[in-house]
Design a protein around this motif. Structure first.
Motif, PDB file in Angstrom:
ATOM      1  N   GLN A  52       0.832  -1.208   0.000  1.00 24.69           N
ATOM      2  CA  GLN A  52       0.000   0.000   0.000  1.00 24.69           C
ATOM      3  C   GLN A  52       0.865   1.257   0.000  1.00 24.69           C
ATOM      4  OE1 GLN A  52      -3.000   0.141  -0.737  1.00 24.69           O
ATOM      5  NE2 GLN A  52      -3.835   2.032   0.025  1.00 24.69           N
ATOM      6  N   THR A  53       1.975   1.218   0.706  1.00 24.26           N
ATOM      7  CA  THR A  53       2.904   2.353   0.716  1.00 24.26           C
ATOM      8  C   THR A  53       3.406   2.630  -0.689  1.00 24.26           C
ATOM      9  OG1 THR A  53       3.583   1.948   3.007  1.00 24.26           O
ATOM     10  CG2 THR A  53       5.113   3.202   1.617  1.00 24.26           C
ATOM     11  N   GLU A  54       3.776   1.583  -1.399  1.00 23.39           N
ATOM     12  CA  GLU A  54       4.269   1.755  -2.767  1.00 23.39           C
ATOM     13  C   GLU A  54       3.202   2.383  -3.659  1.00 23.39           C
ATOM     14  OE1 GLU A  54       5.828  -0.922  -6.542  1.00 23.39           O
ATOM     15  OE2 GLU A  54       5.521  -1.898  -4.607  1.00 23.39           O
ATOM     16  N   LYS A  55       1.976   1.908  -3.571  1.00 23.38           N
ATOM     17  CA  LYS A  55       0.888   2.439  -4.402  1.00 23.38           C
ATOM     18  C   LYS A  55       0.631   3.914  -4.118  1.00 23.38           C
ATOM     19  CE  LYS A  55      -1.622  -1.911  -4.849  1.00 23.38           C
ATOM     20  NZ  LYS A  55      -2.831  -2.647  -4.454  1.00 23.38           N
ATOM     21  N   LEU A  56       0.535   4.251  -2.848  1.00 17.31           N
ATOM     22  CA  LEU A  56       0.233   5.639  -2.485  1.00 17.31           C
ATOM     23  C   LEU A  56       1.399   6.567  -2.799  1.00 17.31           C
ATOM     24  CD1 LEU A  56      -1.646   4.875   0.836  1.00 17.31           C
ATOM     25  CD2 LEU A  56      -2.642   5.897  -1.232  1.00 17.31           C
ATOM     26  N   ALA A  57       2.613   6.101  -2.564  1.00 15.11           N
ATOM     27  CA  ALA A  57       3.787   6.919  -2.891  1.00 15.11           C
ATOM     28  C   ALA A  57       3.849   7.177  -4.392  1.00 15.11           C
ATOM     29  CB  ALA A  57       5.056   6.232  -2.400  1.00 15.11           C
ATOM     30  N   HIS A  58       3.520   6.165  -5.182  1.00 16.65           N
ATOM     31  CA  HIS A  58       3.511   6.324  -6.637  1.00 16.65           C
ATOM     32  C   HIS A  58       2.475   7.366  -7.067  1.00 16.65           C
ATOM     33  CE1 HIS A  58       4.016   5.209 -10.830  1.00 16.65           C
ATOM     34  NE2 HIS A  58       2.689   5.226 -10.928  1.00 16.65           N
ATOM     35  N   LEU A  59       1.291   7.281  -6.513  1.00 18.50           N
ATOM     36  CA  LEU A  59       0.225   8.235  -6.830  1.00 18.50           C
ATOM     37  C   LEU A  59       0.643   9.667  -6.482  1.00 18.50           C
ATOM     38  CD1 LEU A  59      -2.940   8.685  -7.460  1.00 18.50           C
ATOM     39  CD2 LEU A  59      -3.118   8.721  -4.973  1.00 18.50           C
ATOM     40  N   LYS A  61       3.663  10.794  -6.019  1.00 17.44           N
ATOM     41  CA  LYS A  61       4.820  11.187  -6.829  1.00 17.44           C
ATOM     42  C   LYS A  61       4.338  11.828  -8.128  1.00 17.44           C
ATOM     43  CE  LYS A  61       6.804   8.103  -9.360  1.00 17.44           C
ATOM     44  NZ  LYS A  61       7.569   6.917  -9.829  1.00 17.44           N
ATOM     45  N   GLY A  62       3.435  11.164  -8.815  1.00 19.00           N
ATOM     46  CA  GLY A  62       2.919  11.694 -10.077  1.00 19.00           C
ATOM     47  C   GLY A  62       2.201  13.013  -9.901  1.00 19.00           C
ATOM     48  N   ALA A  63       1.409  13.100  -8.855  1.00 17.59           N
ATOM     49  CA  ALA A  63       0.683  14.348  -8.584  1.00 17.59           C
ATOM     50  C   ALA A  63       1.660  15.485  -8.301  1.00 17.59           C
ATOM     51  CB  ALA A  63      -0.275  14.154  -7.411  1.00 17.59           C
ATOM     52  N   SER A  64       2.721  15.187  -7.574  1.00 22.69           N
ATOM     53  CA  SER A  64       3.717  16.218  -7.235  1.00 22.69           C
ATOM     54  C   SER A  64       4.462  16.695  -8.473  1.00 22.69           C
ATOM     55  CB  SER A  64       4.697  15.680  -6.197  1.00 22.69           C
ATOM     56  OG  SER A  64       4.022  15.341  -5.004  1.00 22.69           O
ATOM     57  N   TYR A  65       4.837  15.759  -9.342  1.00 22.76           N
ATOM     58  CA  TYR A  65       5.488  16.162 -10.597  1.00 22.76           C
ATOM     59  C   TYR A  65       4.557  17.044 -11.426  1.00 22.76           C
ATOM     60  CZ  TYR A  65       9.690  13.231 -10.254  1.00 22.76           C
ATOM     61  OH  TYR A  65      10.888  12.687  -9.890  1.00 22.76           O
ATOM     62  N   SER A  66       3.269  16.771 -11.388  1.00 24.05           N
ATOM     63  CA  SER A  66       2.329  17.528 -12.224  1.00 24.05           C
ATOM     64  C   SER A  66       2.181  18.979 -11.795  1.00 24.05           C
ATOM     65  CB  SER A  66       0.958  16.850 -12.246  1.00 24.05           C
ATOM     66  OG  SER A  66       0.281  17.032 -11.026  1.00 24.05           O
ATOM     67  N   LEU A  72       9.222  17.183  -3.694  1.00 29.43           N
ATOM     68  CA  LEU A  72       8.217  16.297  -3.115  1.00 29.43           C
ATOM     69  C   LEU A  72       8.132  15.005  -3.935  1.00 29.43           C
ATOM     70  CD1 LEU A  72       5.475  18.912  -2.266  1.00 29.43           C
ATOM     71  CD2 LEU A  72       6.574  17.389  -0.624  1.00 29.43           C
ATOM     72  N   ALA A  73       8.092  15.137  -5.239  1.00 25.29           N
ATOM     73  CA  ALA A  73       8.028  13.964  -6.110  1.00 25.29           C
ATOM     74  C   ALA A  73       9.239  13.062  -5.888  1.00 25.29           C
ATOM     75  CB  ALA A  73       7.942  14.392  -7.567  1.00 25.29           C
ATOM     76  N   ASP A  74      10.403  13.652  -5.736  1.00 21.94           N
ATOM     77  CA  ASP A  74      11.613  12.862  -5.503  1.00 21.94           C
ATOM     78  C   ASP A  74      11.534  12.090  -4.190  1.00 21.94           C
ATOM     79  OD1 ASP A  74      12.605  13.830  -7.905  1.00 21.94           O
ATOM     80  OD2 ASP A  74      13.972  15.271  -6.961  1.00 21.94           O
ATOM     81  N   ASP A  75      10.993  12.722  -3.151  1.00 24.60           N
ATOM     82  CA  ASP A  75      10.834  12.016  -1.872  1.00 24.60           C
ATOM     83  C   ASP A  75       9.825  10.877  -1.996  1.00 24.60           C
ATOM     84  OD1 ASP A  75      12.737  13.146  -0.213  1.00 24.60           O
ATOM     85  OD2 ASP A  75      11.395  14.729   0.504  1.00 24.60           O
ATOM     86  N   PHE A  76       8.735  11.112  -2.706  1.00 23.83           N
ATOM     87  CA  PHE A  76       7.768  10.031  -2.908  1.00 23.83           C
ATOM     88  C   PHE A  76       8.384   8.896  -3.720  1.00 23.83           C
ATOM     89  CE2 PHE A  76       4.444  13.380  -2.075  1.00 23.83           C
ATOM     90  CZ  PHE A  76       4.018  12.825  -0.874  1.00 23.83           C
ATOM     91  N   GLU A  77       9.251   9.251  -4.669  1.00 22.73           N
ATOM     92  CA  GLU A  77       9.929   8.216  -5.440  1.00 22.73           C
ATOM     93  C   GLU A  77      10.856   7.389  -4.550  1.00 22.73           C
ATOM     94  OE1 GLU A  77      12.434   7.453  -9.533  1.00 22.73           O
ATOM     95  OE2 GLU A  77      11.934   9.512  -8.985  1.00 22.73           O
ATOM     96  N   LEU A  78      11.583   8.056  -3.653  1.00 26.88           N
ATOM     97  CA  LEU A  78      12.430   7.324  -2.707  1.00 26.88           C
ATOM     98  C   LEU A  78      11.600   6.349  -1.868  1.00 26.88           C
ATOM     99  CD1 LEU A  78      14.779  10.125  -1.298  1.00 26.88           C
ATOM    100  CD2 LEU A  78      15.443   8.188  -2.740  1.00 26.88           C
TER     101      LEU A  78
END
Length: 122
Positions: A52-59, A61-66, A72-78
Motif C-alpha cells: 500500500q505504501t508503494e501504491k500511495l507513494a507512486h500516486l 509522486k505523479g501528482a507532485s510532478y504535475s 516532493l516527487a523525488d521524496d515520494f519516489e524514494l
C-alpha cells in the motif's frame, strides 16, 4: 521551501493561458489530493504495509510532478523504491520531510503560480 521546476511552471502557465483561477485550482486540487492520501500513506507506513505504501507513494509522486514540486516527487519516489524492496526503514524520515515541505508548498503556491512573488521559485 519546496523546489519548483521552473520549466514545468512555465509549461503550466502556457497551458493555463494566463487564467489565474485555473492555476489556483490546479494547486487546490493537488493539496486536496495530498490531504486525502497522505494520511493513508502514513497509516500504511505505520502498519508496515509495503504494498500500500508503494501504491500511495507512486500516486503522490505523479501528482507532485504535475504541479512542478519536484522535491516532493523525488521524496515520494524514494519512498516508492524503498517499499518495492519490502522495507520501510527510512519511510518515517521521508514522511517527516514531506510534511515539512508541504507546509511551505501551501505558503508559496499562490505566489509562484499567480505571479505575486516570482522570486519564491527556487
Amino acid at each position: 521551501m519546496p523546489f519548483f521546476n521552473t520549466k514545468k511552471i512555465e509549461e503550466l502557465r502556457m497551458i493555463a493561458g494566463g487564467d489565474e483561477v485555473f492555476l489556483q485550482k490546479i494547486g487546490e486540487t493537488y493539496i486536496a489530493q495530498f490531504d486525502r492520501k497522505f494520511p493513508e500513506l502514513k497509516d500504511a507506513v505505520a502498519a508496515n504495509d509495503a504494498v500500500q505504501t508503494e501504491k500511495l507513494a507512486h500516486l503522490l509522486k505523479g501528482a507532485s510532478y504535475s504541479v512542478a514540486a519536484d522535491d516532493l516527487a523525488d521524496d515520494f519516489e524514494l519512498l516508492e523504491r524503498e517499499a518495492e524492496t519490502g522495507s520501510l526503514t527510512t519511510a518515517p524520515d521521508i514522511l517527516h520531510r514531506v510534511e515539512q515541505c508541504m507546509v511551505d508548498f501551501r505558503k508559496v503556491w499562490l505566489d509562484v503560480f499567480l505571479g505575486k512573488n516570482p522570486d519564491s521559485v527556487q
